[in-house]
Design a protein around this motif. Structure first.
Motif, PDB file in Angstrom:
ATOM      1  N   SER A   6      -7.795  -6.699  10.262  1.00 36.79           N
ATOM      2  CA  SER A   6      -8.724  -5.702   9.729  1.00 36.79           C
ATOM      3  C   SER A   6      -9.369  -6.218   8.452  1.00 36.79           C
ATOM      4  O   SER A   6      -8.953  -7.232   7.881  1.00 36.79           O
ATOM      5  CB  SER A   6      -7.988  -4.390   9.450  1.00 36.79           C
ATOM      6  N   GLY A   7     -10.375  -5.491   7.995  1.00 30.39           N
ATOM      7  CA  GLY A   7     -11.069  -5.880   6.779  1.00 30.39           C
ATOM      8  C   GLY A   7     -10.180  -5.866   5.549  1.00 30.39           C
ATOM      9  O   GLY A   7     -10.496  -6.499   4.537  1.00 30.39           O
ATOM     10  N   ALA A   8      -9.033  -5.153   5.623  1.00 29.72           N
ATOM     11  CA  ALA A   8      -8.113  -5.113   4.490  1.00 29.72           C
ATOM     12  C   ALA A   8      -7.289  -6.387   4.386  1.00 29.72           C
ATOM     13  O   ALA A   8      -6.620  -6.614   3.366  1.00 29.72           O
ATOM     14  CB  ALA A   8      -7.189  -3.906   4.619  1.00 29.72           C
ATOM     15  N   ASP A   9      -7.327  -7.219   5.428  1.00 28.81           N
ATOM     16  CA  ASP A   9      -6.516  -8.438   5.446  1.00 28.81           C
ATOM     17  C   ASP A   9      -7.220  -9.641   4.827  1.00 28.81           C
ATOM     18  O   ASP A   9      -6.584 -10.665   4.588  1.00 28.81           O
ATOM     19  CB  ASP A   9      -6.118  -8.785   6.884  1.00 28.81           C
ATOM     20  N   TYR A  10      -8.525  -9.552   4.584  1.00 27.79           N
ATOM     21  CA  TYR A  10      -9.266 -10.717   4.109  1.00 27.79           C
ATOM     22  C   TYR A  10     -10.441 -10.303   3.230  1.00 27.79           C
ATOM     23  O   TYR A  10     -10.868  -9.145   3.239  1.00 27.79           O
ATOM     24  CB  TYR A  10      -9.790 -11.548   5.292  1.00 27.79           C
ATOM     25  N   GLY A  39      -0.440 -10.773   0.546  1.00 28.85           N
ATOM     26  CA  GLY A  39       0.409  -9.717   1.084  1.00 28.85           C
ATOM     27  C   GLY A  39       0.031  -9.266   2.469  1.00 28.85           C
ATOM     28  O   GLY A  39       0.704  -8.388   3.038  1.00 28.85           O
ATOM     29  N   SER A  40      -1.030  -9.831   3.050  1.00 30.62           N
ATOM     30  CA  SER A  40      -1.404  -9.463   4.413  1.00 30.62           C
ATOM     31  C   SER A  40      -0.301  -9.883   5.370  1.00 30.62           C
ATOM     32  O   SER A  40       0.069 -11.064   5.447  1.00 30.62           O
ATOM     33  CB  SER A  40      -2.723 -10.141   4.808  1.00 30.62           C
ATOM     34  N   VAL A  41       0.228  -8.927   6.112  1.00 35.82           N
ATOM     35  CA  VAL A  41       1.335  -9.210   7.017  1.00 35.82           C
ATOM     36  C   VAL A  41       0.880 -10.063   8.182  1.00 35.82           C
ATOM     37  O   VAL A  41       1.528 -11.051   8.548  1.00 35.82           O
ATOM     38  CB  VAL A  41       1.963  -7.895   7.521  1.00 35.82           C
ATOM     39  N   VAL A  42      -0.254  -9.714   8.779  1.00 31.99           N
ATOM     40  CA  VAL A  42      -0.694 -10.429   9.971  1.00 31.99           C
ATOM     41  C   VAL A  42      -1.150 -11.839   9.634  1.00 31.99           C
ATOM     42  O   VAL A  42      -0.873 -12.791  10.384  1.00 31.99           O
ATOM     43  CB  VAL A  42      -1.795  -9.642  10.710  1.00 31.99           C
TER      44      VAL A  42
END
Length: 301
Positions: A93-97, A123-126
């Motif tokens: 998602s956009g919250a990951d990058y 901190g992005s899990v994926v």
């Protein structure tokens, strides 16, 4: 090490982890799946190993980046990025990058390149299990549109009557230019002036005021355009003046002729070249001695 003769050992040691990381194991922490060509019971197997799961490489296959109107910068706006190489059922998602994009230059044009850079958010899990492309990904086919401007005014210097409606333009003002930009007359555009209400001099009572209109034509290679996607536009009316011409008289011929109750006087004079055939000044006095009601009439001979 430690096998007897030509005996062989085969098997696997499988980590219990699933995320990209380093996993270190010693004896009995995990059970190996091992076989030996003789009897496994003939050996005491010991190990001290580190197993590594490396992040899977991703590619950028597409991005949602809008075209824009010229603003003097190379900035581009990214709203979404599409990645290739994800494991099934996983998504980013956009919250990951974070993503930044720039045009290859700031000038208006079509078919332009964009350089897109994407970085993982801490901190992005994926994304701990994936690696993003190093450096910028080049995307093609984008547009920077020309910015619309308007002619807001200008300067048309006063002139002396010359029988034409044309005037000279020494300056033009525009609305809508980027603050850091300027347009130079004769280099970026041409400008002509016209007196729409005729070529005659203005009246003395109005200080010889004559309104003029400026017509501007932009060069095609500019980052600007007029309304309607046009290269040519007119200004609002600007103040100027057409002054009466001063005539220098040369030879004068005077003739008299009866006219009604008075005497018509015709005077022909030669000018300084403005009127090659000279001017005729005619005056017919009104009835009655000393009358000054009738005007003088001046016309080209």
């Amino acid at each position: 090490d430690g096998l007897i003769g030509d005996e062989t050992l085969t098997g696997t040691l499988t980590t219990t982890g699933s995320d990209a990381d380093d996993y270190t194991y010693s004896n009995d922490e995990i059970i190996p799946d091992i076989s030996i060509s003789s009897d496994v019971d003939n050996y005491e197997i010991t190990y001290d190993v580190t197993l590594t799961i490396t992040p899977k490489e991703l590619t950028i296959t597409d991005a949602t980046i809008g075209d824009k109107t010229y603003d003097g910068t190379t900035d581009a706006t990214v709203t979404d990025v599409t990645f290739g190489g994800l494991i099934a059922d996983e998504s980013i998602s956009g919250a990951d990058y974070t993503a930044t994009a720039t045009f290859d230059d700031f000038n208006a044009g079509t078919g332009k390149c964009i350089f897109l850079t994407v970085e993982a958010v801490a901190g992005s899990v994926v994304l701990q299990n994936y690696s993003l492309p190093d450096g910028a990904t080049v995307l093609e086919g984008y547009t920077i549109f020309k910015k619309e401007i308007a002619v807001t005014g200008g300067t048309v210097p006063d002139k002396t009557y010359d029988g034409t409606r044309s005037g000279t333009v020494t300056a033009v003002t525009f609305g809508g230019l980027i603050e850091a930009d300027s347009l130079i007359i004769g280099e970026d555009f041409t400008a002509t002036a016209e007196y729409p209400y005729g070529p005659n001099a203005g009246t003395e009572a109005n200080n010889y005021l004559k309104m003029a209109t400026i017509t501007v034509t932009l060069n095609e290679n500019l980052n600007y355009i007029f309304a309607g996607n046009l290269l040519t536009a007119d200004s609002p009316e600007v103040s100027s003046h057409i002054l009466p011409i001063e005539i220098t008289y040369g030879m004068v011929d005077v003739s008299y002729a009866p006219s009604g109750d008075g005497i018509q006087v015709s005077i022909t004079v030669s000018s300084d070249g403005m009127f090659p055939n000279g001017l005729t000044v005619t005056h017919t006095p009104a009835e009655g001695a000393g009358s000054t009601e009738n005007p003088f009439v001046v016309e080209e001979s």
